[in-house]
Design a protein around this motif. Structure first.
Motif, PDB file in Angstrom:
ATOM      1  N   SER A 170      47.413  79.758  69.820  1.00  0.00           N
ATOM      2  CA  SER A 170      45.990  79.946  70.060  1.00  0.00           C
ATOM      3  C   SER A 170      45.368  80.690  68.894  1.00  0.00           C
ATOM      4  O   SER A 170      45.806  81.788  68.534  1.00  0.00           O
ATOM      5  CB  SER A 170      45.768  80.729  71.361  1.00  0.00           C
ATOM      6  N   ILE A 171      44.336  80.070  68.273  1.00  0.00           N
ATOM      7  CA  ILE A 171      43.654  80.709  67.152  1.00  0.00           C
ATOM      8  C   ILE A 171      42.197  81.046  67.513  1.00  0.00           C
ATOM      9  O   ILE A 171      41.432  81.483  66.659  1.00  0.00           O
ATOM     10  CB  ILE A 171      43.685  79.800  65.905  1.00  0.00           C
ATOM     11  N   GLY A 172      41.795  80.802  68.740  1.00  0.00           N
ATOM     12  CA  GLY A 172      40.437  81.146  69.151  1.00  0.00           C
ATOM     13  C   GLY A 172      40.148  80.636  70.550  1.00  0.00           C
ATOM     14  O   GLY A 172      40.872  79.789  71.090  1.00  0.00           O
ATOM     15  N   ILE A 173      39.086  81.169  71.118  1.00  0.00           N
ATOM     16  CA  ILE A 173      38.637  80.748  72.461  1.00  0.00           C
ATOM     17  C   ILE A 173      37.153  80.389  72.353  1.00  0.00           C
ATOM     18  O   ILE A 173      36.334  81.205  71.915  1.00  0.00           O
ATOM     19  CB  ILE A 173      38.852  81.853  73.495  1.00  0.00           C
ATOM     20  N   LEU A 174      36.823  79.144  72.733  1.00  0.00           N
ATOM     21  CA  LEU A 174      35.437  78.659  72.706  1.00  0.00           C
ATOM     22  C   LEU A 174      34.797  78.927  74.059  1.00  0.00           C
ATOM     23  O   LEU A 174      35.346  78.558  75.097  1.00  0.00           O
ATOM     24  CB  LEU A 174      35.400  77.157  72.395  1.00  0.00           C
TER      25      LEU A 174
ATOM     26  N   THR B 278      32.257  78.062  87.146  1.00  0.00           N
ATOM     27  CA  THR B 278      31.022  78.070  87.941  1.00  0.00           C
ATOM     28  C   THR B 278      30.815  79.362  88.713  1.00  0.00           C
ATOM     29  O   THR B 278      29.788  79.505  89.380  1.00  0.00           O
ATOM     30  CB  THR B 278      31.057  76.894  88.938  1.00  0.00           C
ATOM     31  N   ASP B 279      31.737  80.289  88.621  1.00  0.00           N
ATOM     32  CA  ASP B 279      31.658  81.511  89.439  1.00  0.00           C
ATOM     33  C   ASP B 279      30.428  82.349  89.118  1.00  0.00           C
ATOM     34  O   ASP B 279      29.906  83.064  89.973  1.00  0.00           O
ATOM     35  CB  ASP B 279      32.915  82.357  89.239  1.00  0.00           C
ATOM     36  N   TYR B 280      29.982  82.303  87.870  1.00  0.00           N
ATOM     37  CA  TYR B 280      28.889  83.180  87.440  1.00  0.00           C
ATOM     38  C   TYR B 280      27.591  82.407  87.207  1.00  0.00           C
ATOM     39  O   TYR B 280      26.677  82.906  86.557  1.00  0.00           O
ATOM     40  CB  TYR B 280      29.286  83.904  86.146  1.00  0.00           C
ATOM     41  N   SER B 281      27.502  81.182  87.698  1.00  0.00           N
ATOM     42  CA  SER B 281      26.357  80.326  87.374  1.00  0.00           C
ATOM     43  C   SER B 281      25.046  80.857  87.937  1.00  0.00           C
ATOM     44  O   SER B 281      23.991  80.669  87.342  1.00  0.00           O
ATOM     45  CB  SER B 281      26.600  78.897  87.885  1.00  0.00           C
ATOM     46  N   ARG B 282      25.096  81.530  89.095  1.00  0.00           N
ATOM     47  CA  ARG B 282      23.854  82.039  89.681  1.00  0.00           C
ATOM     48  C   ARG B 282      23.267  83.178  88.845  1.00  0.00           C
ATOM     49  O   ARG B 282      22.045  83.384  88.816  1.00  0.00           O
ATOM     50  CB  ARG B 282      24.104  82.522  91.111  1.00  0.00           C
ATOM     51  N   ASP B 283      24.133  83.954  88.163  1.00  0.00           N
ATOM     52  CA  ASP B 283      23.667  85.120  87.408  1.00  0.00           C
ATOM     53  C   ASP B 283      23.613  84.883  85.902  1.00  0.00           C
ATOM     54  O   ASP B 283      22.680  85.340  85.232  1.00  0.00           O
ATOM     55  CB  ASP B 283      24.588  86.320  87.684  1.00  0.00           C
ATOM     56  N   TYR B 284      24.611  84.189  85.359  1.00  0.00           N
ATOM     57  CA  TYR B 284      24.706  84.071  83.909  1.00  0.00           C
ATOM     58  C   TYR B 284      24.726  82.614  83.423  1.00  0.00           C
ATOM     59  O   TYR B 284      24.799  82.378  82.224  1.00  0.00           O
ATOM     60  CB  TYR B 284      25.968  84.777  83.400  1.00  0.00           C
ATOM     61  N   GLY B 285      24.678  81.640  84.319  1.00  0.00           N
ATOM     62  CA  GLY B 285      24.703  80.251  83.901  1.00  0.00           C
ATOM     63  C   GLY B 285      26.088  79.644  83.999  1.00  0.00           C
ATOM     64  O   GLY B 285      27.054  80.275  84.440  1.00  0.00           O
ATOM     65  N   LEU B 286      26.177  78.410  83.557  1.00  0.00           N
ATOM     66  CA  LEU B 286      27.418  77.638  83.623  1.00  0.00           C
ATOM     67  C   LEU B 286      28.185  77.817  82.313  1.00  0.00           C
ATOM     68  O   LEU B 286      27.583  77.884  81.233  1.00  0.00           O
ATOM     69  CB  LEU B 286      27.069  76.161  83.838  1.00  0.00           C
ATOM     70  N   PHE B 287      29.523  77.890  82.405  1.00  0.00           N
ATOM     71  CA  PHE B 287      30.328  78.128  81.203  1.00  0.00           C
ATOM     72  C   PHE B 287      31.347  77.006  81.018  1.00  0.00           C
ATOM     73  O   PHE B 287      32.000  76.571  81.963  1.00  0.00           O
ATOM     74  CB  PHE B 287      31.085  79.460  81.302  1.00  0.00           C
ATOM     75  N   LEU B 288      31.436  76.536  79.753  1.00  0.00           N
ATOM     76  CA  LEU B 288      32.523  75.657  79.316  1.00  0.00           C
ATOM     77  C   LEU B 288      33.426  76.504  78.434  1.00  0.00           C
ATOM     78  O   LEU B 288      32.961  77.087  77.442  1.00  0.00           O
ATOM     79  CB  LEU B 288      31.971  74.457  78.551  1.00  0.00           C
ATOM     80  N   VAL B 289      34.719  76.598  78.765  1.00  0.00           N
ATOM     81  CA  VAL B 289      35.662  77.405  77.984  1.00  0.00           C
ATOM     82  C   VAL B 289      36.852  76.538  77.582  1.00  0.00           C
ATOM     83  O   VAL B 289      37.232  75.602  78.297  1.00  0.00           O
ATOM     84  CB  VAL B 289      36.142  78.640  78.778  1.00  0.00           C
ATOM     85  N   ARG B 290      37.389  76.861  76.403  1.00  0.00           N
ATOM     86  CA  ARG B 290      38.556  76.108  75.929  1.00  0.00           C
ATOM     87  C   ARG B 290      39.318  76.954  74.907  1.00  0.00           C
ATOM     88  O   ARG B 290      38.714  77.603  74.034  1.00  0.00           O
ATOM     89  CB  ARG B 290      38.119  74.799  75.281  1.00  0.00           C
ATOM     90  N   SER B 291      40.608  76.939  75.032  1.00  0.00           N
ATOM     91  CA  SER B 291      41.467  77.615  74.062  1.00  0.00           C
ATOM     92  C   SER B 291      41.678  76.689  72.864  1.00  0.00           C
ATOM     93  O   SER B 291      42.081  75.531  73.023  1.00  0.00           O
ATOM     94  CB  SER B 291      42.814  77.967  74.706  1.00  0.00           C
ATOM     95  N   ILE B 292      41.361  77.203  71.648  1.00  0.00           N
ATOM     96  CA  ILE B 292      41.508  76.408  70.428  1.00  0.00           C
ATOM     97  C   ILE B 292      42.932  76.595  69.908  1.00  0.00           C
ATOM     98  O   ILE B 292      43.337  77.706  69.513  1.00  0.00           O
ATOM     99  CB  ILE B 292      40.494  76.832  69.356  1.00  0.00           C
ATOM    100  N   ARG B 293      43.704  75.517  69.984  1.00  0.00           N
ATOM    101  CA  ARG B 293      45.089  75.568  69.500  1.00  0.00           C
ATOM    102  C   ARG B 293      45.160  75.084  68.048  1.00  0.00           C
ATOM    103  O   ARG B 293      44.442  74.173  67.640  1.00  0.00           O
ATOM    104  CB  ARG B 293      45.980  74.696  70.386  1.00  0.00           C
ATOM    105  N   ARG B 294      46.102  75.703  67.279  1.00  0.00           N
ATOM    106  CA  ARG B 294      46.283  75.294  65.889  1.00  0.00           C
ATOM    107  C   ARG B 294      47.012  73.951  65.847  1.00  0.00           C
ATOM    108  O   ARG B 294      48.080  73.787  66.448  1.00  0.00           O
ATOM    109  CB  ARG B 294      47.078  76.344  65.118  1.00  0.00           C
TER     110      ARG B 294
END
Length: 590
Positions: A188-192, A164-180
């Motif tokens: 880790s094979i990717g970051i969503l 939520t740190d950047y929500s005022r400027d860039y919106g809300l972010f959902l992040v997740r590390s994609i594990r194999r």
């Protein structure tokens, strides 16, 4: 004071009575209007608060669906295969093929879940980035923001993280590390990274037909304001939020009134404050109140003017009569010549004038005999007229209420007035002791219409009676009291719903009609009628009692008929037993 009032003229007395009634009715209307307005304000507050509170549930549902999407992406076998190939393969062609396949899968998820206010989605793998599209409104993310999002996704250790740190400027972010998941390697094979538009989410959540203007939404976690609507200036948001006390209420800010609702989204531990402009609503309420006051004042003035004219149209005939009496008292026993002819009038004034003229002609005989008899006759006529007026007055009043309710669109009030009018008309009918079963069912339906508005979904009833039995005659006022008893004991003493069943069966061999009134939620005591008769159990209510119904049926039909009370399959059952006959012909017809 008594002497002063006693010596006022008839016109003044009637005027004072009318003025006093108008004043009392106006004062009562003002007080009622004030009380109704206060109750309406409270109900309006609660309705708006309830409507706004739904927005938090809608927002929580959107966020939970996004969590579900992240879980689906994590468990997608195709994406797992493509991201693994991109990381492990050394052939450029294999990496390109895997990139295109991963891009196609990511776009499918985007188009499936974009209704939950997704602006764009990105899958990072080292220096590669698979994007659904570039952000158009805010521009590309700065590199330091991207790096921070990746870092925090890795720190979440495979779990979903909301940034939520950047929500005022860039919106809300959902992040997740994609594990194999293959062979539980868990590398880790990717970051969503999913970018959510909080403004779109807040606008949909507060989009309600109750408000003509957009509602403001303040969404924050423990550290940051996630989203602040444009209605409130950013520099004053903290102070405005701090002044709000309780879960809902009104607050004045910047010369305008706002209605607010405060609560939390528990699954995400976020606070929200929903704010709507209240000026238009308050202005509408004030306008309605002022209009009511104006209507009352105008009605009061018109009532005084019209009553004065009506009083004058009546009292002038009394003045003519007084002039006649004065003329007669001065010794002139001949009728006084009048411009107005009372011979064609059939109301009380015409009768008075004609009778006075007749009295002048035959005064001695009138004093001795006719005058006293006439007074007694008029008194009896007045008593009879008075006894007939009361039910008619009640019917006419209910018709007026029904007409007014239809005029203002209050269908529930109209239905209740019609039902009550029909119920009273049937109840007060003194002509027949026994009525068709269809007539008694009409009384029950009218009673249930009124009770349904009181208890709504908690009360339901069924009538299972063959058409051929509707013409059978039953004792008047027997079904409705039993239904009323079922409502009281099956619903008023229970928080659960109540179903009332009315069933009729005919035993054609014995020429007997059985009518059953069944309800759930209560039960009869064993041998209840005997206990009521011996006063071992005290009856409740003010209606027609069970003993009254039993005794009337025994007196009317004799032994073998009457009322029985028992319990069957968790249902309280009242059974009426009466002959299967037609009263007019005296033979079975059902």
């Amino acid at each position: 004071m008594k002497h002063f009032i006693r010596n006022l003229s008839l016109k003044k007395k009637i005027q004072w009575i009318v003025f006093l009634c108008v004043f009392l009715m106006t004062a009562t209307a003002f007080i009622s209007n004030h009380l109704i307005a206060a109750s309406y304000d409270k109900l309006l507050y609660q309705t708006i608060a309830s409507s706004l509170s739904v927005s938090s549930l809608q927002m929580q549902n959107s966020l939970e669906n996004l969590n579900t999407m992240a879980d689906l992406i994590l468990g997608d076998a195709g994406l797992q295969r493509d991201l693994g190939a991109m990381k492990d393969s050394e052939r450029i062609q294999d990496i390109n093929d895997a990139y295109r396949s991963a891009y196609t899968s990511l776009m499918e998820y985007y188009f499936t879940f974009r209704r939950y206010h997704i602006d764009y989605m990105t899958l990072y793998q080292d220096s590669l980035a698979i994007r659904t599209h570039l952000p158009s409104s805010r521009g590309p993310l700065p590199q330091e923001v991207e790096d921070d999002l990746k870092r925090r996704a890795l720190e979440a250790d495979g779990a979903v993280a909301w940034i939520t740190d950047y929500s005022r400027d860039y919106g809300l972010f959902l992040v997740r590390s994609i594990r194999r998941t293959e062979y539980l390697r868990l590398d880790s094979i990717g970051i969503l990274v999913v970018n959510i538009n909080p403004r779109s989410m807040a606008k949909e959540a507060t989009d309600s037909a109750l408000f003509q203007r957009e509602a403001a939404y303040l969404l924050s976690d423990s550290d940051n304001f996630i989203y602040v609507s444009d209605i409130l200036p950013s520099q004053a948001v903290s102070g405005f939020s701090d002044r709000m006390e309780g879960t809902y209420g009104t607050e004045r800010f910047g010369g305008n009134d706002f209605f607010y609702v405060k609560s939390r989204i528990p699954e995400f531990n976020w606070n929200y404050t929903c704010v709507v402009p209240y000026d238009a609503i308050r202005s509408s309420l004030d306008t309605s109140r002022n209009l009511c006051v104006l209507i009352l004042l105008v009605s009061m003035v018109l009532t005084v003017i019209m009553s004065s004219r009506i009083i004058r149209s009546i009292t002038r005939h009394f003045e003519n009569l007084l002039q006649k009496i004065k003329n007669f008292g001065e010794g002139n026993q001949r009728p006084l010549a009048m411009e107005y002819n009372y011979r064609d009038r059939t109301d009380e004034l015409g009768i008075l004038h004609r009778q006075f003229d007749y009295m002048v002609e035959e005064v001695n005989q009138l004093i001795r005999t006719n005058y006293l008899n006439e007074i007694l006759i008029k008194d009896a006529q007045f008593k009879a007229l008075e006894s007939q007026m009361n039910p008619h007055f009640l019917y006419n009043t209910l018709e007026s209420i029904n007409w007014r309710a239809k005029l203002i669109g209050a269908k529930d009030i109209s239905s209740m007035a019609e039902a009550l009018g029909t119920l009273l008309r049937i109840t007060l009918d003194q002509t027949d002791k026994q009525v068709p079963l269809s007539r008694e069912l009409e009384l029950v339906k009218c009673y249930m219409v009124i009770q349904k508005y009181r208890y709504e979904e908690r009360l339901d009833y069924e009538i299972q009676i063959p058409k051929e039995l509707l013409g059978c005659y039953v004792l008047k006022l027997t079904l409705q009291p039993l239904v009323e008893n079922a409502v009281r004991y099956g619903l008023e003493e229970s928080t659960e719903g109540c179903l009332i069943q009315i069933v009729a069966q005919a035993d054609r061999e014995k020429e007997i009609l059985h009518i059953y009134i069944k309800n759930n939620g209560s039960s009869f005591q064993d041998d209840l009628l005997r206990k009521l008769e011996r006063h071992e159990v005290q009856p409740h209510g003010f209606g027609i009692g069970l003993l009254n119904i039993r005794d009337r049926m025994l007196l009317t039909f004799g032994e073998g008929y009457g009322l029985d009370l028992y319990n069957e399959d968790d249902l309280a059952v009242a059974r009426l037993t009466c002959p299967l006959t037609d009263i007019s012909k005296g033979v079975p017809t059902c």
